[in-house]
Each structure stands twice: as structure tokens, then as C-alpha cells.
Scaffold this active site. Structure first.
Site, PDB file in Angstrom:
ATOM      1  N   SER A 146       1.009  -1.217   0.325  1.00  8.82           N
ATOM      2  CA  SER A 146       0.065   0.243  -0.238  1.00  8.82           C
ATOM      3  C   SER A 146       0.737   1.254   0.077  1.00  8.82           C
ATOM      4  O   SER A 146       1.716   1.179  -1.138  1.00  8.82           O
ATOM      5  CB  SER A 146      -0.758   0.151   1.541  1.00  8.82           C
ATOM      6  OG  SER A 146      -1.634   0.990   1.282  1.00  8.82           O
ATOM      7  N   ASP A 171      -0.071  -5.516  -3.375  1.00  4.19           N
ATOM      8  CA  ASP A 171      -1.651  -4.257  -3.378  1.00  4.19           C
ATOM      9  C   ASP A 171      -1.657  -2.957  -3.889  1.00  4.19           C
ATOM     10  O   ASP A 171      -2.503  -2.227  -2.690  1.00  4.19           O
ATOM     11  CB  ASP A 171      -2.118  -4.768  -2.448  1.00  4.19           C
ATOM     12  CG  ASP A 171      -4.314  -5.022  -3.075  1.00  4.19           C
ATOM     13  OD1 ASP A 171      -4.349  -5.345  -4.150  1.00  4.19           O
ATOM     14  OD2 ASP A 171      -5.109  -4.202  -2.050  1.00  4.19           O
ATOM     15  N   HIS A 358      -7.219  -6.234   1.496  1.00  3.31           N
ATOM     16  CA  HIS A 358      -6.243  -5.554   1.260  1.00  3.31           C
ATOM     17  C   HIS A 358      -4.960  -5.908   1.452  1.00  3.31           C
ATOM     18  O   HIS A 358      -3.686  -5.468   1.304  1.00  3.31           O
ATOM     19  CB  HIS A 358      -6.677  -3.990   1.700  1.00  3.31           C
ATOM     20  CG  HIS A 358      -5.465  -2.821   1.111  1.00  3.31           C
ATOM     21  ND1 HIS A 358      -5.071  -2.868   0.035  1.00  3.31           N
ATOM     22  CD2 HIS A 358      -5.283  -1.835   2.202  1.00  3.31           C
ATOM     23  CE1 HIS A 358      -4.618  -1.821   0.070  1.00  3.31           C
ATOM     24  NE2 HIS A 358      -4.105  -1.405   1.089  1.00  3.31           N
TER      25      HIS A 358
END
Length: 395
Positions: A146, A171, A358
Site C-alpha cells: 500500500s 496491492d 487489502h
């Protein structure tokens, strides 16, 4: 009446009582915190510049390439704990996870500067300090999730990392990341702002899907919190159990370490489903109460001015980094047009791990470890420590 019937009736002359069937009670889940030492070999604080900035790190493994893990916004180095242990069982490597500026147990003179430039400078200084301290010539692989993935790209593209041989991003894709920014303030506003204890925070973490893996949440969630002390009469959203929330006085704050605590996502949008209370009568909490309340280590809502800078231009920078690269996603829908074309041209390896949220590396740490280990062995960056399943790329 037969002798058998009389025997069954017994001395009272009544039929024997039948014990009603009752369902066995489900075993209550254990949400207590797991010690970092179950996964890492050591922890350490490193001063990386001439200021008073001290970065906190965890280490697993003593030989092989150095894999530097960069956590996402709001997370900490503990986010990589389960993955690091699993990875070191597959290949000979050194896993280093540190708390970035404003996160975990890292302390800097300016914890509020989370610009891409500042964070990427931190990563470069940290890796340089790490290599200089150990006089190591080992290869370095950056792995980021992230926000941490975006910062890993910035640091790699700007040549801030010595001995860099590989880049792995988990991700985060420029297009979908920027599109989601408009909803992030609402997500952060709707999640609980305090927890009765670290165990309740872990329960919230798992029940909402923030992290789906109970084992990982039990070791990592504490790294996102700080303890509250000396209550004052300011109410805030408070999570007390899985079905209700109550208002409590908000205390002043102090940093915590894991040992001070008493205690396992879809995407960050899962926080929209968290129950919060609109009650306005906070309970009276005595000043000598032994109950510890916890809040988030960092107020991410105050970092919004940096969000665009993390992700803008990220796809081009990712493709410009001249080392083997892997992009690991929770779903192919996250891939933008530029990366789709580049992936078809073989400019990077893509790995999709379905049935994860996530926090891919926390939800499926063993599968992520296998993908990373396969990538490093394939490029001859690391030697296998055991026989393991090597996922087929781009599937």
C-alpha cells in the site's frame, strides 16, 4: 406390565427422565496479543541521521539477501511478522521490517511529515545505515504494501537504495489508489477511535475484515495502537465489543510497547461497516482506574495532503526501475491500463492472490511467502532452505 417395563419406570412408578439435547457452546476465540518474539529473532532501534530520529526495526534471519519490508499507512513493522517467519523457512534470507516515520515505535523530530520525498529519504538512510553498521555487501530487495509499496517505488526510482536487486509491490496501483482517496476520510471517520484494550482492538480488526487472518492480527494490531492515560471529559467513538460501541472519556496519550499491553480486509473501505455509537452520556471513569484504553498510533486523517504525492506517477516510476519487479494484487481489477500493457510485454511479474483483502501479506502470509521465495530463487537472489510450492506467475 412386564418386568422390563417396571424396571424402566423405577421405584417412583414414573418413566425415566430424558435429558434434553443442548448444543455445545462454541469455543470463544482468543484475541489476546501474541509476542513479536514468536516470529522475529530480535528488535532494535537505529539512529539514521544526526537528528534525534530513532527508527525501530525487527529482524528475522542472519544470512542471505536483505529483504526490507515497508508497511502501509497506519500499520507497523509487526505487519510482516508471520510472513517473515514463513519466508525464512523457505529460503535463506534476512527479513528486516521497520516502523516508518509517525508509526509504531519509531520516533522522529517531525512525525507529521509523511511526504513521499521524506519517507523515501528515510528508507534510503535506513538501508544505508543498516548496511554500513554490519559492513554488509548483501543484495537488497524492497517489499512494500500500500503506502509502503508507493514509497518503495519512490526510493528505488530515485536510486536511494544501495545494492538493490529486486522490487516487490503489494496491492497498490496508481489508478485505483487515486480513485479511492476521495472516500478515505469517511472511512477513517467511521472506524472506532478508541478501544477498551488491545484484545478488543484485535477483535474489531478480525471481525471487520481489516485483517482476516487471526494469527497475524494477534501480533500486528498492537503495533498500530498507543495507550491512553489520565482520562479527561472528551467523548469519542469507542469499540467495546463485537455488537456495540459506547462513548468514553478520551484520555491523554502515551506511546506503548507490546510488552505493556494485556492482550487476530477486504480493502480499507471495510471500516465503513464498523458500529459506532451516537450516545452522548459517557460513563464516569475514576482517575485511579487500572483499565487502559487505546487509540491509533497515527491520525491518518491529518496526513491527507500527502496522499496524492504517494501515488501520482507511481506506475511510470515502477516501470522505470531497472531491476526485476513483481506486483502482487488481491484482484486483477486493480490493474490500470499502463500496467496491463507492461505486464503483457513481460516488464514485470504479476501475482494475483484471490480470497484475500487489502492486507494480502497478513491474510495469506504462507502464499505470499511462497510467491516471494519463488521470485527470489528464480532470479538467483536467494538459495532455497526447503522444498516449497512455487506459484505460477500471473495467475
Amino acid at each position: 406390565m412386564s418386568a422390563l417395563q417396571r424396571k424402566l419406570q423405577g421405584a417412583s412408578g414414573l418413566p425415566p427422565k430424558v435429558t434434553p439435547y443442548s448444543r455445545p457452546q462454541a469455543k470463544k476465540k482468543d484475541y489476546s496479543t501474541t509476542a513479536w518474539s514468536n516470529y522475529y529473532d530480535s528488535e532494535k532501534k537505529i539512529q539514521i541521521d544526526e537528528s534525534n530520529s530513532v527508527f525501530h526495526m525487527y529482524r528475522k534471519g542472519t544470512e542471505g539477501p536483505i529483504i526490507v519490508f515497508l508497511h502501509g499507512g497506519g500499520f507497523s513493522g509487526l505487519s510482516w511478522a508471520v510472513l517473515s517467519k514463513s519466508l525464512c523457512n523457505l529460503i535463506h534470507c534476512q527479513c528486516i521490517a521497520f516502523d516508518q516515520r509517525g508509526h509504531g515505535q519509531t520516533s522522529t523530530e517531525n512525525d507529521t511529515d509523511l511526504s513521499a520525498e521524506r519517507l523515501s529519504e528515510d528508507v534510503g538512510e535506513f538501508v544505508n545505515g543498516l548496511i554500513s553498521e554490519s559492513s554488509s555487501t548483501a543484495s537488497v530487495i524492497l517489499v512494500g504494501h500500500s503506502m509502503g509499496g508507493a514509497i518503495a517505488i519512490h526510493a528505488a526510482a530515485k536510486n536511494k537504495i544501495p545494492n538493490l536487486v529486486g522490487l516487490i509491490v503489494i496491492d497498490v496501483v496508481e489508478g485505483s489508489a487515486i480513485e479511492s482517496l476521495h472516500s478515505m476520510q469517511g472511512v477513517l471517520k467511521n472506524r472506532p477511535q478508541s478501544f477498551e484494550n488491545a484484545e478488543k482492538a484485535t477483535e474489531w480488526c478480525v471481525r471487520t475484515g481489516y485483517v482476516r487472518n487471526l494469527e497475524s492480527a494477534k501480533v500486528s494490531m498492537i503495533g498500530q495502537l498507543k495507550r491512553l492515560v489520565e482520562p479527561i471529559q472528551v467523548s469519542t467513538r469507542h469499540y467495546s465489543d463485537s455488537s456495540s460501541s459506547t462513548e468514553i472519556p478520551q484520555p491523554q496519550m502515551s506511546s506503548i510497547t507490546e510488552e505493556e499491553s494485556d492482550e487476530s480486509s477486504e480493502s480499507s473501505s471495510c471500516c465503513d461497516n464498523v458500529a459506532v455509537s451516537s450516545k452522548t452520556s459517557p460513563p464516569n471513569l475514576p482517575q485511579n482506574s487500572k483499565t487502559h484504553y487505546y487509540t491509533w498510533r497515527i491520525d491518518l486523517s491529518k496526513t491527507s495532503k500527502y496522499w496524492q504525492g504517494w501515488f501520482k506517477g507511481m506506475s511510470s516510476m515502477f516501470l522505470s526501475v531497472d531491476v526485476p519487479k513483481m506486483l502482487m494484487l488481491a484482484g486483477v481489477d486493480r490493474l490500470d491500463a499502463q500496467l496491463t500493457t507492461a505486464q503483457m510485454q513481460g516488464k514485470f511479474q504479476m501475482q494475483v492472490l484471490s480470497k484475500t483483502g487489502h492486507a494480502v501479506h497478513e491474510d495469506a502470509p504462507d502464499k505470499v511467502a511462497e510467491a516471494i521465495a519463488g521470485f527470489l530463487v528464480r532470479h538467483k537472489f536467494a538459495e532455497p532452505a526447503s522444498d516449497f510450492k512455487r506459484p505460477f506467475p500471473a495467475c
